[in-house]
Scaffold this active site. Structure first.
Site, PDB file in Angstrom:
ATOM      1  N   ARG A 184       0.704  -0.686  -0.015  1.00  0.00           N
ATOM      2  CA  ARG A 184      -0.101  -0.338   0.523  1.00  0.00           C
ATOM      3  C   ARG A 184       0.732   0.679  -0.096  1.00  0.00           C
ATOM      4  NH1 ARG A 184      -3.755  -3.620   1.752  1.00  0.00           N
ATOM      5  NH2 ARG A 184      -3.373  -3.881   4.218  1.00  0.00           N
ATOM      6  N   VAL A 185       2.013   1.121   0.868  1.00  0.00           N
ATOM      7  CA  VAL A 185       2.794   2.673   0.247  1.00  0.00           C
ATOM      8  C   VAL A 185       3.961   2.085   0.279  1.00  0.00           C
ATOM      9  CG1 VAL A 185       1.968   3.231   2.824  1.00  0.00           C
ATOM     10  CG2 VAL A 185       4.061   1.691   2.590  1.00  0.00           C
TER      11      VAL A 185
END
Ligand code: ATP
Ligand code: MG
Length: 498
Positions: free
Chosen positions: A363-364
């Site tokens: 997600r990052v």
């Protein structure tokens, strides 16, 4: 009443008072079983406070009840007897840490397990800590290179990120983590490998492997062996985190692997059942989510004012028959910033590392991917997903249109190029060179079964003859570099086909 009498009265009362306080500072063991002691008379202790037993044993206050304390004995459990005195220490459980821990194998209480000198440090780190707040943090934007094409290209991890490695037994989970440690050799990252409830012999093998790759000098192994009992397994990840924090506070980047949190949850369940805590789903105590969230929350990237260090966490979770919807797996999935899902089907087909591209996410990590890799890996995930879809369709259809056929052929080659042997992490420039070749159709006329060998030969060639170019490619990507790379690959291919 004379003044003397009043004074005597008051003195008596004061004596009485101090006696009361004294009682609170120590207590007696009322019951002891399976490494758990019920202690009476200890009223003011804090949760996780260290307790000294008269016999020399050490414990921690775990269950604070109105009239007793449930203590977990962490050292010397066999010596503890009923009626024994227990004194509080007013200290939260802490472990000694300094720079000399690098290269060592220790247990969760920092007792050395490698036969070397004991850890002699005056500096102690509390093993349970509140994680740094939002204001002290910075977004994740520096890559944590794993050295694995399938991860760095498709599910990139950044420094300060928490990326879960999840999959069935024997699908290469530990290998992904160990390869990542090995890959930190030139990246100036301190590594902590926490082995929870694992066989000592297996860890000895891992330590040998790390030594042979010259990776032990920047690594600490925290081992809670399977024979050491649930308490050690429970403590191990917190000790690992405390060691990581010690280095992070010096502004360093740290990688910590928790292998694995499934066993950690099971150890906690065992302790909780012995302490008679009420159990909930799958007999885990209700706060098992909090157990892992407070651990993983400690992984972060600090901002410049706070030294700029980071802790990247790679927790591992074992699934049963690929089921990621179990209680502990869903908990940890929701706590982390993404997951690398290893699939046993792929693993047995020889697609290793067996990363399931469809179920894996970061997600990052995208913000933390190197520029060179981002430019080249951009569309690969999508085209791989398309390939998988077409692959299942085309099994029943022999008469395919040329476009579908081309997608399938390219997909097969991409899968081959992402294969990577264990113990051979690659610098990002080398990864990009291979990925560029397949993405741009330069391998379309090489048989699928020959791709792995092609890559091996190609990598040997560029490592031998194009070192300088690789250095450039590591950090930059522009038209000139692309032209040069294209030229290198086509020249190599011309020779290769002869
Ligand atoms: P466990 O559930 O027992 O912890 P695991 O999922 O951690 O297993 P590993 O121990 O990493 O799996 O790997 C299982 C076996 O597969 C090991 O013998 C390892 O050497 C082998 N293996 C893992 N990855 C690869 C790879 N990329 N190429 C070849 N062999 C591999
Ligand atoms: Mg493993």
């Amino acid at each position: 009443m004379s003044i003397q009498k009043i004074q005597n009265e008051i003195e008596k009362m004061i004596d009485g008072l101090s006696l009361n306080v004294e009682i609170k500072e120590s207590g007696t063991v009322a019951k002891v079983y399976d490494g758990i002691a019920t202690v009476l008379g200890l009223k003011d202790v804090a949760s996780m406070e260290m307790l000294d037993f008269e016999s020399g044993a050490k414990g921690i206050a775990f269950n604070l009840e109105t009239d007793s304390v449930g203590a977990v004995i962490i050292d010397g459990a066999d010596k503890v007897m009923e009626g024994e005195k227990v004194t509080r220490t007013k200290k939260i459980l802490s472990v000694p840490v300094d720079d000399t821990v690098l290269g060592r194998v220790v247990d969760p209480l920092m007792k050395v397990l490698d036969g070397g000198e004991p850890i002699n440090s005056n500096h102690y780190e509390e093993i349970e800590k509140i994680a740094p707040g939002v204001m002290a943090r910075e977004p994740v934007n520096v890559p944590m290179q794993t050295g694995l094409k399938a991860v760095d290209a498709l599910v990139p991890v950044g420094r300060g990120q928490r990326e879960l490695i999840i999959g069935d037994r024997q699908t290469g989970k530990t290998t992904i983590a160990i390869d990542t440690i090995v890959n930190q050799k030139d990246n100036d990252v301190i590594c902590v490998y926490v082995a929870i409830g694992q066989k000592e012999s297996k860890i000895a093998q891992i330590v040998e492997e790390l030594k042979s790759k010259d990776a032990m000098k920047y690594t600490i192994v925290v081992l809670a062996g399977v024979s050491q009992g649930a308490t050690k397994s429970y403590l191990a990840p917190y000790t690992g985190s405390a060691i990581a924090e010690y280095f992070m506070k010096q502004g360093k980047d740290v990688l910590v692997v928790y292998d694995d949190l499934t066993k950690h949850a099971i150890a906690y369940r065992e302790m909780s059942l012995l302490l008679k805590r009420p159990s909930g789903r799958e007999a885990y105590p209700g706060d098992v989510f909090y157990l892992h969230s407070r651990l993983l929350e400690r992984a972060c990237r600090l901002n410049k004012e706070n030294g700029g260090g980071s802790i990247t966490a790679l927790p591992i979770i074992e699934t049963q028959a690929g089921d990621i919807s179990g209680f502990i797996p869903t908990n940890v999935i929701s706590i982390t910033d993404g997951q690398i899902f290893t699939d046993s089907g792929l693993f047995y087909k020889g697609i290793r590392p067996a990363v399931d591209v469809g179920l894996s996410v970061s997600r990052v990590g995208g913000a933390a991917q190197s520029k060179t890799m981002k430019k080249n890996a951009g569309s690969m995930k999508l085209s791989l997903a398309q390939f998988r879809e077409l692959e299942s369709f085309s099994q029943f259809d022999s008469d395919l249109d040329p476009a579908t056929k081309a997608t399938l052929e390219r997909g097969k080659r991409t899968v081959e190029i992402l294969k990577q042997k264990n113990n051979s992490p690659m610098p990002v420039a080398n990864q990009v060179a291979s990925i560029y070749a397949v993405n741009n159709g330069l391998l379309d006329d090489i048989e699928v079964k020959d791709i792995v060998q092609w890559e091996k030969d190609f990598q040997e060639d560029i490592n031998k003859y194009h070192k300088e170019f690789l250095n450039k490619l590591n950090s930059t990507w522009d038209e000139n570099i692309e032209k040069e790379l294209l030229d290198i690959i086509t020249t190599f291919n011309r020779e290769y086909r002869k």
